[in-house]
Structure formats: C-alpha cells, structure tokens
Design an enzyme around this catalytic site. Sequence first.
Site, PDB file in Angstrom:
ATOM      1  CD  GLU A 107      -2.212   1.379   3.001  1.00  0.00           C
ATOM      2  OE1 GLU A 107      -3.272   1.865   2.875  1.00  0.00           O
ATOM      3  OE2 GLU A 107      -1.914   0.643   3.856  1.00  0.00           O
TER       4      GLU A 107
ATOM      5  CE  LYS B 241      -7.552   1.280   3.286  1.00  0.00           C
ATOM      6  NZ  LYS B 241      -6.366   1.695   3.878  1.00  0.00           N
TER       7      LYS B 241
ATOM      8  CB  CYS C  50      -4.098  -1.257   4.854  1.00  0.00           C
ATOM      9  SG  CYS C  50      -3.249  -1.361   6.278  1.00  0.00           S
TER      10      CYS C  50
END
Length: 558
Positions: free
Chosen positions: A305, A382, A433
Amino acid sequence: MKTLPQPKPPRLSSPWSWATGVLMLGSGLLMGTAPEPLNIWPLAWVAIAPLWFIRLQTVHSAPSTAKRWRRLAYPFLWGLGYHGLALAWITHLHPLTWMGIPWLGSIAIALFAWAFITLLGTATVVIWFGLSGWLWRLQPCGRPNLALGYRLLTAIALWCALETLLSWGPLAWTFIGYTQSPTNLWILQWGRLSGQLTVTAILLLFNGLLAEVLQRQLLGQSRSGRQMLGTAMALWLVAHGIGWGLQQSAIADRPTEKLTLGMIQGNIPTSIKLTPAGERQAMERYTQGYERLVAQGVDGVITPEAALPILWQRQQQYTPLYQALRRRQIPLWLGTFAIAAKDIAPNGSSGNLDRSVNPAPALTQTLLSLDGSGTITGRYDKVKLVPLGEYIPFESVLGKVIQRLSSMGGSLAPGDGHQVFNTPLAQAIVGICYESPFGELFRRQAAAGGELIVTASNNDPYPPAMMHQHHAQDVMRAIETDRWAIRVTNTGLSGLVDAQGRTRWLGEPNKYLTYAATLYRRHSQTPYVRWGDWLTPLLGAIASVTAIYCRIALTRSN
C-alpha cells in the site's frame, strides 16, 4: 398435560456486585489474550461463558427497569477487557510529533483512537446483553429443553447480527471468530460455509452450553449439568473433527495454475516516506527490489500500500521504476495514489490518470496493474478508508491537522465495492490494509472470478502485535474463499498463506526484504462465496419459529 413449574435458581440480589464486576472484567481480559499476539486461543472457548451466565442470572431478578440498566455495567466491563486489550496496539500511533503535533496532543490522539474503537466494540456486547435478556423475558417457555433451545438460538443469532451490522460500518476489527486464527485451523475451516460468523456461532454455542452447566449446578441439578457438559464436549470434538475433514477434503492445486510472484517489503516508516527524501528512498528501494526479483525469474512483482506515495500520472514514465518495468517486461502491481475514477475525463483512457475535468480531483488509495509495456490493465481503489487517517469526519474542524497524514493535496475517496482487478497474470482479489477484516469485500471479488488474494498494507507505525493480528485476518479470508493469499506490507508482516489457511512463509517485521512466493490460482466457489452469510438469517428464522412454538406450548399448558 400441564408442565410442572421449574425451580428458579438463586440470583444476584442487588443490581451491582463488585465481585461480579471484577469477574466480568477478568473474563473479558482472558478473551483478549485469545487472539494474536498472545494467541491463547483455547481461552475463547470459556471466556464468554461467565458473561452468558451472568445474563442468565440477572434476566428476571431486577425488580425495576432502572436496576436492569445498572447491570449493563457487567457487559461493559467484559467488552472493555476484551476489545481494550486486543486493540492495545492502537496506542502506538504515538508519537505523532513528526507531524508537528505536541507530545501531549499526540498522546491524546492515540488514546482517543484506542478508546473510541474499543467503546464501539464494547457497545455491541452491551446491546447483546440487554436485547438477549429482553427477548428471553418476552417469550418464556414452559418446557426446559424448548427454553434452552430458544435461549441459545436467540443469543447466537443476535450476536451474529450485531457483528454483521458492525462490519457494515467504517470501524471493525475484533470479531470474536478471529480469536482462533491463525492457529486453530480445524475450526477455521467452518468459515467456508458462511464466513467468519460460522466460527463465531460455534464459539458462542459452546460458551452458552457451559453457562447452562453452571446454571444447573446452582439449581442442584447435577445430573442434568453433567449431561449438558457432555453435550458441550461432544460439540467441541465434532466441530473440530468436521473442520479437520473439511481441510483434508479440499481440492488440490493444479500445476497448470502455478504462479511465482515477487513481493517487496520496503520498510520505510511513514514519518520518512511522506517527505521528498522518503519518496526518493521509496523509488530507489522498489526499483532495486523489482530488478532483484525479476532476476530470480518471477512472473510478476507486487508492492505494498502506497509504496510510492505520489500521484501516479503520465509523467511517471520517466521514473527509474517505470523504466525498469519497460526494460524487463515483467508485470508490476503498484501501490500508489491515483485520481478517483469519477474525476477522470470521459475521453481519458485508464492509463491517463492525470486527465481530469475537475481542477481539484479526489484521490484514491490504489493498487495498479501495469503490464510489461507499462500500460495500466487494472486498478483497485481502497473501499474501506480509515477514519481520521484517510478520510476526515468533521473535516472543517479536524482537516488542518489530519490532512498532514498524506502527502497528497486532495482528499481520499472510497472505491466502488464491486470492483474487479484484472491483470496479465490473473484476476486477483484485492484488499488494501484495513480492509482485511471485511470478509464481504473479498467474497464479492471471489464470486466475480477472483483467483488469488493480494492484500497490500502499510502497517506502520504499529508494532508486531498488530501485524500478527492483520495476518490472522488474512488467514481467515483465504480459508473462506478457498484462495491462496499473498500479503505484501511496508514494514511487516509480509507473508504467504495457502487455501487451507496454512502459513507457508512469514517475513520479519521492520526489515527491508524481497521474496519470491509460489502460489496457485484457484477457481472453486465455497458455500460462503456463493451465498454469503446465510447462517445469521437462518438462525434468526429458527429462533422466530421457536418463539412461536414456545407461545403455543405455553398457551396449551395453561
């Protein structure tokens, strides 16, 4: 035939007992030792029983509503112990002095973040305690076995429903099913059926039976208590036996689906990475790592990320990493920032991420798929953004402080929940994440044809305790979807997990490293992938039918 009245057990005579409060806090703390990093997972099989037992003891004893409210302190203490201990790693947000925040202010921010998320999880325990007692009082059952079934079904269905609601929100992590990961792989195999809530339901059922054993002992029903204990132990053995069978019967990997993917753990702290010097260091490390892995013969390379904390635009073709990609012709999955899809001009191609009709476009935390020519073949934005870190609630008040967490000028926008990440090598299931606990995101991508899981994470500034918990979350996602999972992180723990949840490799934390991982694309669809969480509504439906039958049986007995 009328049912004989059942003896009532001795109950707590006052709305509050310090001894009981200490018991609740202690059992919650024991539950907090079950997940990583302590990983004393067997305690989760007994640590909920005291909370359930107190619920049984207090359900009818309070003479007034006011006193019933006071007893909500018991589940509050249990939830505080569990969630507070399991989430203690959040306090490692401190120090934030590198952002210009004073030392005391940094402590206050870290403590606020820990307390807020802890209280959110604790609220679900308190709600469960209150609603389960209300449901038990609402529908009494004259027949002991029927009453037992009603209590178990309503309590388990309610807890699963509350965890489901929590997963729909922006903050979720400490679902009780993850206390068994990554060690108790036999019980985790149940996640293939209806996701992590299947594990939650089994844990609750066992703990509920133990609470009923204690209840029968207080009633002087020793024989019934022994029978109930035998039922609980049989449940434990059968659940683990079936889990073992599910693991052994898994479909074998096909040699033709083999892939070798390289991962780069850059190990650049956020306090450094979000500076010009940090950007140069990131470019250097990821370029070197890419060259090293390509020399080892990998099929593709994956970065974590925000590996390059810059806005990926057309001019990035002049960077060393892009030039290495064009020269070596090996695909790269790159963690970076990009302009949100909604702000890209209609006539702009997916490769021209800097063509926007909006002079101040929104940005996304993005994983890009670049083929050997450098062309973007896929992107994943995301979906679950971290409050106060990636998006700012009450931005007019907090924006000036929190915005400094990112080197990007614009605000971050969430991606669509139904994305498909296509690459030259495979259709991947992606989580960035903080998305690892949200199983539904992974399920949707698996149902859409995803062949392997990639989680790209930062994990700085958190300690190894958080990293191990994050790894445990990804183990559950691998089992639920029957997919190999590759974890690529900035500071650790990068790793590789097979479709049965076995950890094949785990890197060291806080260390720069590269690793060539061999894994397999898979195309099977578990019941969970096909139908999602079908267990929670089924439990709710059975509990409702049981309630109706209780009412009919009670009416006939009168």
